[in-house]
Write an enzyme that holds these catalytic residues in place. Structure first.
Site, PDB file in Angstrom:
ATOM      1  N   ASP A   8       0.870  -1.170   0.000  1.00  0.00           N
ATOM      2  CA  ASP A   8       0.000   0.000   0.000  1.00  0.00           C
ATOM      3  C   ASP A   8       0.913   1.228   0.000  1.00  0.00           C
ATOM      4  O   ASP A   8       1.236   1.770   1.051  1.00  0.00           O
ATOM      5  CB  ASP A   8      -0.915  -0.010   1.228  1.00  0.00           C
ATOM      6  N   GLU A  68      -2.217  -1.897  -5.008  1.00  0.00           N
ATOM      7  CA  GLU A  68      -3.437  -1.296  -5.540  1.00  0.00           C
ATOM      8  C   GLU A  68      -3.093  -0.425  -6.729  1.00  0.00           C
ATOM      9  O   GLU A  68      -2.022   0.179  -6.781  1.00  0.00           O
ATOM     10  CB  GLU A  68      -4.127  -0.431  -4.476  1.00  0.00           C
ATOM     11  N   ASP A 140      -2.199   1.121   7.310  1.00  0.00           N
ATOM     12  CA  ASP A 140      -1.547   0.925   6.017  1.00  0.00           C
ATOM     13  C   ASP A 140      -1.075  -0.525   5.853  1.00  0.00           C
ATOM     14  O   ASP A 140      -1.153  -1.091   4.762  1.00  0.00           O
ATOM     15  CB  ASP A 140      -0.381   1.901   5.854  1.00  0.00           C
TER      16      ASP A 140
END
Length: 157
Positions: A8, A68, A140
């Site tokens: 992330d 992502e 996170d």
């Protein structure tokens, strides 16, 4: 058995999480966060991010990574900083020869919770179900574990 590194990326705090995938069985290996000093120069922050992630990769030797896909912020400066952090993260993976799969945030949430509109609290609660006994290093790191789990599910299909 496959060891998947979920990522992330963020300039202020990059989350990472490792899961072991053996067929349909998932297990938690490790998770953490890489924070950068907001007072440091951009090159120093990006260098720190890249080298800290390289150390994680060297220690755990994952088989592949997942992150992502980039989303656009309303603030162009925030988007640019995110892109630079992603670049440092992808460079660390590339230097280690790791393939990086990219997944949309809604797809990650759907793979972990069952709905692409899930809230962060729902994702974190589901992580504790899917990875019993997991101790999350922070939000996170939780997001990174969700990416790794989604990658395991999506690549198994």
């Amino acid at each position: 058995m496959t060891l998947i590194l979920g990522l992330d990326p963020s300039l202020s705090c990059t989350g990472w999480g490792l899961v072991r995938s053996e067929g349909a069985l998932l297990s938690h290996v490790a998770n953490g966060q890489i924070k950068s000093d907001p007072a440091a120069t951009m090159p120093a922050r990006l260098s720190h991010l890249q080298s800290a992630l390289a150390a994680v990769i060297a220690e755990y030797r994952p088989d592949r990574a997942a992150a992502e896909e980039v989303f656009l912020n309303k603030n162009p400066q925030s988007t640019l900083k995110l892109a630079q952090a992603r670049g440092a993260v992808l460079a660390a993976c590339g230097a280690a020869g790791l393939a990086v799969n990219e997944h949309a945030a809604r797809l990650v949430k759907k793979a972990v919770v069952g709905t692409g509109a899930a809230e962060k609290a729902q994702v974190q609660a589901m992580l504790k179900v899917l990875l019993p006994g997991v101790h999350l290093a922070g939000a996170d790191a939780a997001d990174a574990l969700a990416v790794a789990i989604a990658d395991a599910h999506l690549k198994r299909r």
